[in-house]
Enzyme design. Structure first.
Site, PDB file in Angstrom:
ATOM      1  N   THR A 242       0.812  -1.216   0.000  1.00  0.00           N
ATOM      2  CA  THR A 242       0.000   0.000   0.000  1.00  0.00           C
ATOM      3  C   THR A 242       0.846   1.267   0.000  1.00  0.00           C
ATOM      4  OG1 THR A 242      -1.990  -0.957   0.985  1.00  0.00           O
ATOM      5  CG2 THR A 242      -1.562   1.368   1.438  1.00  0.00           C
TER       6      THR A 242
ATOM      7  N   HIS B  31      13.768  48.217  15.324  1.00  0.00           N
ATOM      8  CA  HIS B  31      13.073  48.201  16.621  1.00  0.00           C
ATOM      9  C   HIS B  31      11.879  49.160  16.622  1.00  0.00           C
ATOM     10  CE1 HIS B  31      16.360  45.817  18.401  1.00  0.00           C
ATOM     11  NE2 HIS B  31      17.155  46.607  17.689  1.00  0.00           N
TER      12      HIS B  31
ATOM     13  N   SER C 291     -15.279  48.264   6.689  1.00  0.00           N
ATOM     14  CA  SER C 291     -15.817  47.960   8.012  1.00  0.00           C
ATOM     15  C   SER C 291     -17.331  48.020   7.965  1.00  0.00           C
ATOM     16  CB  SER C 291     -15.281  48.970   9.034  1.00  0.00           C
ATOM     17  OG  SER C 291     -16.016  48.905  10.239  1.00  0.00           O
TER      18      SER C 291
ATOM     19  N   LYS D  14     -12.830  53.008   6.849  1.00  0.00           N
ATOM     20  CA  LYS D  14     -11.823  51.967   6.974  1.00  0.00           C
ATOM     21  C   LYS D  14     -11.464  51.322   5.635  1.00  0.00           C
ATOM     22  CE  LYS D  14     -10.072  50.554  10.111  1.00  0.00           C
ATOM     23  NZ  LYS D  14     -10.520  49.530  11.059  1.00  0.00           N
TER      24      LYS D  14
END
Length: 451
Positions: free
Chosen positions: A103, A150, A273, A279
């Site tokens: 198989t 950062h 939205s 939005k």
């Protein structure tokens, strides 16, 4: 989600889904069984007319999927059910179906055939992504913007430089797909315990002929429980989607109201939205991030599946049945969303230039320091510019104005005009342009994994 009528195209695409559909999988099983019969007929193991009858039966066979489902649930694997239906359709030749195979031989080889087609499709998608990135990098080679580390403005870069960094990842992934083929597109035919004992001294001959029939490489040894090839494939999908997620993260952040430097393509109502008419949400980015996270989970799953017992596993293999198709379908979705997004990405060069002024010149502090360092020494220059930066912040003044009131810096740079020149971010882009040119000169994706 992958097969939902509502969500299916958000988490996959029809072309990749078709490769891993039940219909296609059954066809791959039959393809392997037919190739095995032909290989064994050529080796004199089964009668040539039996191989012809098996091939003819496979073309005419309409597999009863309901019956196959019942037998698969009962046996635990689908191949015995396939063999039953193919053998019945082949009549007297049915007794030669699946001769000497197990198989896992059939299923693994069928999976490799699926992977081959899926890699070809994925390569095509990555090449489209690459083309969009090439265009963006070239067009915006000299478009200045703030480089951020950062999440703080660090030094000026160009948008083309940013895109070229993205592009470099795609190029490496295209190379990975080409390299991957040599290790993964390998057939599997080794018999019950992997020793080919059922075919006597003709086992390796049949194995080679079967692989040649299917256009696959012959394995050096049985890989029933050596699953690194399949695991590497999904790991590469994890790398690809993680890189796409990095691009999506950049775009998503640059789309934020405070940055406003890029936006996804405008489509009426997209990203809207239900309550806030203004939005325009980063839908493509969100879907890329979601699908990539799901693929990374499957990378962990596929690594777990590598830990198999003895010569045939008691369960880990089944994890591949989940991880392989779902990872490819999710990866295809991530690529499709990236193709759409980059194909119509709106770049606001004016806003990028404005954002370079947000810190009132602090972004060029290193430029001034390095320009003054030859005369003052690096540390002294650093200390003076550091104090000037602090004073500019406290007074909410331009750094340039504070520096112009610092005689030591004015003298070190060679006058007020030089101070102004070094305080212009556009004059401190480093080798951004040349780096873009270097990336654009390469084309590791020129060789398609289809050959």
């Amino acid at each position: 989600m992958l097969s939902s009528h509502i969500f299916r195209n958000m988490f996959g695409d029809d072309e990749m889904r078709d490769i891993f559909s039940d219909k296609s999988l059954v066809q791959r099983y039959l393809e392997v069984e037919v190739a095995l019969a032909r290989a064994e007929a050529n080796a004199g193991i089964v009668p040539p007319q039996a191989a012809v009858a098996i091939e003819s039966a496979s073309r005419q066979l309409s597999v009863d999927l309901e019956r196959l489902q019942r037998e698969t649930e009962n046996v635990g694997y689908p191949i015995l059910g396939i063999v039953h239906q193919l053998a019945e359709a082949a009549g007297d030749a049915g007794g030669f179906v699946h001769w000497g195979a197990t198989t896992q031989d059939i299923m693994d080889t069928a999976t490799v055939l699926q992977i081959r087609r899926a890699l070809e499709l994925l390569n095509q998608k990555l090449m489209v992504i690459r083309a969009s990135m090439v265009r963006l990098a070239a067009r915006h080679r000299d478009t200045p913007m703030a480089g951020r580390t950062h999440l703080q403005q660090a030094l000026p870069i160009t948008f083309g430089y940013k895109v070229a960094v993205w592009l470099s990842m795609i190029d490496r992934h295209l190379t990975r797909l080409t390299d991957l083929r040599r290790r993964v597109l390998v057939g599997s035919f080794s018999g019950a315990a992997g020793t080919l004992a059922s075919l006597g001294d003709k086992g390796l001959e049949v194995q080679a002929a079967l692989c040649e029939e299917l256009g696959l490489a012959q394995p050096t040894i049985t890989w029933h429980v050596a699953r690194d090839g399949v695991a590497e494939t999904i790991a590469v999908l994890g790398l690809i989607t993680a890189s796409l997620a990095k691009v999506a993260t950049d775009v998503m952040l640059m789309m934020s109201t405070e940055f406003g430097e890029v936006s996804e393509p405008f489509v009426q109502g997209r990203g809207a939205s239900s309550t806030m008419p203004q939005k325009r949400n980063p839908i493509s980015c969100e879907l890329i991030l979601a699908t990539s996270k799901a693929v990374r989970q499957h990378v962990g799953l596929i690594l777990d599946a590598m830990v198999q017992d003895f010569e045939r596993a008691t369960g880990p293999w089944h994890l591949e049945w989940i991880a392989v198709p779902e990872s490819f379908i999710l990866t295809a979705a991530a690529c499709s969303h990236m193709i759409f997004m980059l194909g119509g990405l709106s770049v606001d060069a004016k806003r990028m230039r404005e954002n370079l002024s947000l810190t009132s010149g602090l972004i060029v502090a290193e430029a001034v320091m390095m320009a003054a360092a030859p005369k003052l020494g690096r540390q002294r220059a650093h200390d003076i510019v550091y104090v000037a930066c602090r004073e500019a912040r406290e007074r909410a003044s331009r750094l340039q104005d504070v520096l112009l009131a610092t005689p030591e810096i004015v003298e070190a740079l060679g006058g007020a005009e030089a101070v102004e020149r070094h305080c212009d971010p556009v004059n401190y882009l480093g080798l951004s342009g040349k780096m873009v040119d270097r990336v654009l000169s390469l084309n590791p994706g020129a060789q398609s994994p289809s050959g």
